[in-house]
Scaffold this active site. Sequence first.
Site, short mmCIF file in Angstrom:
data_model
loop_
_atom_site.label_atom_id
_atom_site.label_comp_id
_atom_site.label_asym_id
_atom_site.label_seq_id
_atom_site.Cartn_x
_atom_site.Cartn_y
_atom_site.Cartn_z
N ARG A 61 -70.32 34.41 9.31
CA ARG A 61 -71.68 34.96 9.42
C ARG A 61 -71.94 35.47 10.84
NH1 ARG A 61 -75.97 31.53 9.74
NH2 ARG A 61 -75.06 30.15 8.17
N TYR A 114 -86.86 57.10 7.10
CA TYR A 114 -86.30 56.73 5.80
C TYR A 114 -87.28 55.76 5.11
CZ TYR A 114 -83.58 53.99 2.53
OH TYR A 114 -83.17 53.31 1.41
N ASP A 186 -82.31 55.61 15.36
CA ASP A 186 -81.48 55.55 14.16
C ASP A 186 -80.61 56.81 14.15
OD1 ASP A 186 -80.41 55.77 11.57
OD2 ASP A 186 -82.06 54.61 10.71
N LYS A 211 -73.24 55.49 5.26
CA LYS A 211 -73.26 56.94 5.17
C LYS A 211 -72.00 57.52 5.81
CE LYS A 211 -77.37 56.33 3.36
NZ LYS A 211 -77.65 54.93 3.31
#
Length: 400
Positions: A61, A114, A186, A211
Amino acid sequence: MSASDPKQGFATRAIHLGYDPHDYHGALIPPVFMTSTFAFQDIAQGQRRFLGEEAGYIYSRVGNPTVSVLEARLASLEGGEAALATASGMGAITSALWTLLQAGDVIVADQTLYGCTYAFFQHGLARLGVETRFADLTDPSRLDGLLDERVRVVFFESPANPNMRLIDIAAVSERARRRGVLTVVDNTYCTPYLQRPLELGADLVVHSATKYLGGHGDLIAGAVVGAKERIEAMRFFGVKEMTGASISAMDAFLVLRGLKTLELRMERHSASAQAIARMLEAHPAVARVHYPGLDSHPQAALARRQMRLPGGMIALELMGGYDAGVRFMDALRLVTRAVSLGDCETLAQHPASMTHSTYTPEERQRHGIAEGLVRLSIGLETVDDLLADLDQALGGVPPA
Ligand code: 4LM
């Protein structure tokens, strides 16, 4: 650990940085460390690792050797000190902002984001006492009236999803820095091959690696890049204790595979999108094309200044508005109707009913997202086939 040189070119670092096959039995490709936990020699070693007194892995993690190679490459490609790879783009954004903000703080965000980022700011952060002030940051001077002592972060996308507005990264970062405010960009639409916000003065970059970085539509992943101390805070607080949005070793491996062809792919996405944007702009059924590579884009000069190439994303509005947009998208044969972007396949979607349905119709109007806007993510197919499909689909659209 690695024979690679940080001064090498973009593509060389995307392929080699942070990994030496001779450390792993000569394996050309970084191994996928499919392990959740890591053994300690003795309790004292485990204690030293938890205290940060000894380098080494504890639990996936928090860190994993396959993920570390990806993080080293992303940091280098963005020109940052360190990177944190995450389970998704939303995992990157939420882990970063939970680390930077607390109740009572304010974030200033560009008006077009977004849809899920918008929802996180407007509804998620609001629930926990963080206020978001939305502004049109295409004019950086708008910041001046908004930055008071409660503002910790300025956040934006450039180009903005879905309407392709650009933000002057250097101008906004400079204004924020003067007031002691962090700038978070971003960079999903551009990738570090087209635009490097940290070199333009931003403090942190976030990505949906789902993406272009992954590039093949076969994974969900994200990343944050910036100064080492901040990135480690996001790792040990943001991801480890808040969101738990860790990337799996297998997904890190797939993003590493995608990164190797990032430069080649971004060149092709951009060249095809440029040709398609020109064709669309000349078509009588098309009212407006939003693409930074067209002279008609209101910020074409800024695009040339801060982007290496205009990229693979196009937004368009048809003469016949919403109804014509639906007819056009339903008539596509090669282009696939799907959300997401940056894949080899060309994708078409309708932001108002899909990616930006998290805004109410009134909010979309206020935030500059037209109801009839169609978004195209131009893929890597033969461009003549794409032009032919778009042309036939436009042919079935009645004039306004
Ligand atoms: C889409 N986008 O637009 P994950 N930042 C930007 C994005 O476009 C996205 C995310 C973050 C789309 C998804 C369906 C600029 C996502 C969030 O999906 O959590 O990896 O990224 O079509």
